[in-house]
Structure formats: C-alpha cells, structure tokens
Scaffold this active site. Structure first.
Site, PDB file in Angstrom:
ATOM      1  N   ARG A  56     -84.974 -11.441  -9.462  1.00  0.00           N
ATOM      2  CA  ARG A  56     -84.810 -11.810  -7.857  1.00  0.00           C
ATOM      3  C   ARG A  56     -86.298 -12.229  -7.562  1.00  0.00           C
ATOM      4  NH1 ARG A  56     -84.989  -7.456  -4.924  1.00  0.00           N
ATOM      5  NH2 ARG A  56     -83.161  -6.429  -6.106  1.00  0.00           N
ATOM      6  N   TYR A 110     -81.999 -27.877  14.672  1.00  0.00           N
ATOM      7  CA  TYR A 110     -80.799 -27.891  13.955  1.00  0.00           C
ATOM      8  C   TYR A 110     -79.957 -26.920  14.448  1.00  0.00           C
ATOM      9  CZ  TYR A 110     -78.201 -27.074   9.433  1.00  0.00           C
ATOM     10  OH  TYR A 110     -77.214 -26.888   8.546  1.00  0.00           O
ATOM     11  N   ASP A 182     -89.775 -27.386  10.663  1.00  0.00           N
ATOM     12  CA  ASP A 182     -88.879 -27.628   9.934  1.00  0.00           C
ATOM     13  C   ASP A 182     -88.917 -28.998   9.358  1.00  0.00           C
ATOM     14  OD1 ASP A 182     -86.469 -28.681   8.651  1.00  0.00           O
ATOM     15  OD2 ASP A 182     -85.063 -27.627   9.844  1.00  0.00           O
ATOM     16  N   LYS A 207     -81.617 -31.349   0.913  1.00  0.00           N
ATOM     17  CA  LYS A 207     -81.486 -32.676   1.323  1.00  0.00           C
ATOM     18  C   LYS A 207     -82.406 -33.722   0.220  1.00  0.00           C
ATOM     19  CE  LYS A 207     -79.858 -30.730   4.664  1.00  0.00           C
ATOM     20  NZ  LYS A 207     -78.419 -30.326   4.755  1.00  0.00           N
TER      21      LYS A 207
HETATM   22  C1  LIG Z   1     -82.983 -30.297   9.498  1.00  0.00           C
HETATM   23  C2  LIG Z   1     -82.249 -29.326   8.906  1.00  0.00           C
HETATM   24  N1  LIG Z   1     -82.816 -28.294   8.673  1.00  0.00           N
HETATM   25  C3  LIG Z   1     -82.276 -27.339   7.912  1.00  0.00           C
HETATM   26  C4  LIG Z   1     -80.881 -27.412   7.202  1.00  0.00           C
HETATM   27  C5  LIG Z   1     -80.468 -26.395   6.522  1.00  0.00           C
HETATM   28  O1  LIG Z   1     -80.355 -26.695   5.138  1.00  0.00           O
HETATM   29  P1  LIG Z   1     -79.116 -25.933   4.185  1.00  0.00           P
HETATM   30  O2  LIG Z   1     -77.975 -26.715   4.406  1.00  0.00           O
HETATM   31  O3  LIG Z   1     -79.754 -26.070   2.867  1.00  0.00           O
HETATM   32  O4  LIG Z   1     -79.066 -24.586   4.740  1.00  0.00           O
HETATM   33  C6  LIG Z   1     -80.115 -28.531   7.549  1.00  0.00           C
HETATM   34  C7  LIG Z   1     -78.940 -28.861   6.995  1.00  0.00           C
HETATM   35  O5  LIG Z   1     -78.189 -29.689   7.405  1.00  0.00           O
HETATM   36  C8  LIG Z   1     -80.781 -29.794   8.536  1.00  0.00           C
HETATM   37  O6  LIG Z   1     -80.410 -30.677   8.561  1.00  0.00           O
END
Ligand SMILES: Cc1ncc(COP(=O)(O)O)c(C=O)c1O
Length: 400
Positions: A56, A110, A182, A207
């Site tokens: 972990r 998000y 982010d 992504k």
């Molecule tokens: C800008 C952004 N941050 C975070 C995330 C979250 O990522 P995950 O889908 O890997 O949890 C996304 C997912 O679409 C996103 O578009």
C-alpha cells in the site's frame, strides 16, 4: 546544462542498469514485503515512507512513476500517486483542512471536486466559498483568519477560464494560505505549477499522462518535502494507493506525452479556428485563441494548449444538440478526455455556478459542447464536425 522537460519525459523513472539492461521499469505486484532480520524490519518500520515497505505504501513501479512526475513538475523530488485524479484532489485537501476551517475554491472547478466540498467537507465542519475564477489578486479580500487553502483549476472544467495563478499565489501566501492547483488540462509540460508558486499540484493522470483511456490514476506533487510527507501520511491513513499496473501505464504514457500533446494542440487549433467561422457557433472557449478572454494570461504563463475546449452554440432546443452529437462518426460521446481518441459531450448539465462573470464568454442559456480532439487525421475530424453542424441546422429548420 538544464535538461528540457521533453527529455525528462524520456529519462525519468527508469534505470536499465539496475534492471538487467531492460529499458522499462517492470511492474512489481506486491502486498507483502519480507525483511531479512528483525533489525531490518525495525529499521524499515521506523522509516515507512523510504524504500519498499508494504504494497500500500508503493512498489518500485509506483515510485518510478511518482519520481518521473515529480522530476517533470520541478517541485520536491517525490510525489504521491492515488487510485484516481479525484482521489488526489480529496487526499490533498484532507491533508490541510480541519473542522472550523474556511476554504476558497474556484467556481469553475471539476464537478466532483465541488461535490466533495459541498457534501463531505461540509459534514466535517469545513466551509467552502466559491470565488470567481477571474478574481486574480482580488482573492485577498476573501481570505479570512480561518482560511486554510485556495483551490484553483486553470483553465476551469467545461468553461475554460484561465486563472491568474501568480496573483492568487502572492495574495494567498501573504495571508499564510496554501495554493492547490488541479493542473490536469495543461499537464506539467504546459504549465509549470511550482515555478509559478503553487504549493500542491494535482494531476488526474487518467487523462493525458496515461493518454490511452485505459487506466484510472492520480498524482500529487508538492513544492517541498514537508508538503510531500504530510500528503503521503494522509494517503497511507486513508488507504489510498495506486495499483502498479496503472502506474506502469502512466509511465508508458509519459514517454510519448510531448509528441502526443504537440499533435493534440495542432489539430485543436485547426478545428477551433474553423469552428469559430461556422454560423451555428456563437463562440469558442479555448484560451489559445487570440479572442478568448483568457488568451493574455495563457500566453504569459503557459507554454502550450491541449486538446480540450468548449463550443458555445447558438440558442437551440435539446433535439438539435442531440441531432448533432448522435450521428458523429469519430467523436464518441463519453466522459473523461486526454486519450488518443476524440470525444464530444453536451456540457450544460455539468456547469454549476455561483458567480458568472460577464466576460466569461459563455452563458448558461446557450448549449455548450465539450470537445476533446484526438490523434485522428484532422480533416476527418473536421468533416465529422461539419456533418454534425449540418444536422444541427437541419433540426432547427425542421422545428420552425
Ligand atoms: C479537471 C479534472 N480534474 C480531475 C478529474 C478527476 O480525474 P479521475 O477521473 O481520474 O478521478 C477530472 C476527470 O474528468 C477532470 O476533468
């Protein structure tokens, strides 16, 4: 001589000499790790974040991925990987906040980040205040004595406002607050978060870093060791860990990141410029376009633009938007983005706002599409979009 990030993408997180000359770091699957003696066990237990200790806490594959992202991000030399991008966001936030705190979160974040703040953090006694993402140094007026952090996402999800991160960082640091970003859209390649003063940078590696739509993965980098240790402790306490296969896919994706992003960017510029000229289109939400409200900041702070942008259509009933998206040949309907394939998404349902800046470039009344431009031939993608817009217009005529 300072190494260029494009080269770091190739060299970081692998050590052929330590691995029989094999180019790539192997996938280590592990839960149990054994120790040769009671003394070795005690020493490992005293330093559970150094070396291989328990599955972990990470395996050599996990560490290789984390080191590669950290090297690219130019902050502290280690990073914390998690099971998804959202897990990185929640782990980073939970590290900093405690009951009674106030946090400032960009209104353009998000959606699931917003839900976490509104539901989980509220339940824990933490107050979230959403601020206008275009606020810049005006953030200083919102900082209270109990404000713990300022959360940014630039450009914002679905609406693509570029934030003035250096101005926000200056105001937040002057008041003793940490800045979290982010940085999923730009990746470490196109926005150097720690060089712009960000304390904690989050990437949904799901992504562009993974880049092939086949793994869930998140990673957090920090500006210093104290930040890393605090987040690592939270991650371990939460039982948060990324699987070795996902980390390996993250590493594999990173090797081609620069080449892929160059192509995503090139095709997106072609399509965005063309879409702007189309009569069905009211506007584009893509900071690399000169007439975008975020262009000046994007040009000042970013070194490139990726393949995700918004299209504001002229006012139309749902049926016309459905006609557009339903018949696409290459743009599949689906969540997520950053893979090699093109995607399209009607975005209005996901846009939640407390503040709507008149300069934002969109209104909640117009249909907004989110488009991810993949690596297909751009002329095929343009033909697909042209056919979609023709279906949109035909549907409008039929409904008159
Ligand atoms: C800008 C952004 N941050 C975070 C995330 C979250 O990522 P995950 O889908 O890997 O949890 C996304 C997912 O679409 C996103 O578009």
């Amino acid at each position: 001589m300072a190494e260029r990030p494009e080269t770091t993408l190739i060299t970081a997180g692998r050590d052929p000499e330590a691995n029989h000359g094999i180019v790539n770091t192997p996938i280590y699957h592990a839960s149990t790790v054994t120790f040769p003696s009671a003394q070795a066990l005690r020493e490992a237990t005293a330093k559970p974040f150094d070396g291989v200790y328990y599955g972990r806490h990470g395996t050599p594959t996990t560490f290789a991925f984390e080191e590669a992202v950290a090297a690219l991000d130019s902050g502290y030399s280690r990073a914390v990987s998690t099971s998804s991008g959202l897990a990185s966001i929640t782990t980073a936030m939970l590290t900093l906040v405690e009951s009674g705190d106030h946090i400032l979160v960009a209104d353009s974040v998000y959606g699931p980040t917003r839900s976490f703040c509104d539901e989980t953090l509220t339940r824990l006694g933490i107050t979230t205040e959403y601020y206008d993402p275009l606020i810049a140094d005006g953030i200083a007026d919102l900082i209270r004595p109990n404000t713990r952090l300022v959360f940014c996402e630039s450009p914002g999800s679905l609406t693509f406002e570029v934030q003035d991160i250096p101005a926000i960082v200056a105001a937040a640091h002057a008041a003793g607050c940490q800045v979290l970003l982010d940085n999923t859209w730009a990746t470490p390649l196109f926005f150097r978060a720690h060089e712009h003063g960000v304390d904690i940078c989050i990437h949904a590696a799901t992504k562009y870093l993974v880049g092939h739509a086949d793994a869930m993965l998140g990673v957090i980098t920090t500006s210093d060791e104290a930040g890393f240790l605090a987040i690592k402790r939270t991650a371990v306490r939460l039982g948060q860990c990324a699987g070795p296969d996902a980390c390996w896919l993250g590493l594999r994706g990173m090797r081609s990141l620069a080449a892929r992003l160059a192509r995503h960017q090139e095709s997106t510029m072609v399509l965005a410029s063309w879409l702007q000229q189309q009569p069905s289109v009211e506007g584009l939400l893509y900071p690399a376009l000169e007439n975008d409200q975020g262009y000046r900041l994007w040009q000042r702070d970013f070194s490139g633009a990726t393949g995700l942008f918004g299209v504001v259509l002229k006012t139309a009933p749902q049926a016309a938007v459905d006609a557009l998206v339903d018949g696409m040949q290459y743009f599949a309907l689906g969540y997520s983005w950053g893979g090699y394939e093109s995607l399209i998404l009607p975005a209005n349902g996901g846009i939640q706002r407390n503040h709507l800046d008149p300069e934002a470039g969109f209104s909640l009344e117009r249909p907004v599409l989110r488009i991810h431009v993949g690596l297909e031939a751009v002329s095929d993608l343009q033909d697909d979009l042209a056919a979609g817009l023709a279906r949109f217009e035909k549907s409008l005529v039929n409904q008159r």
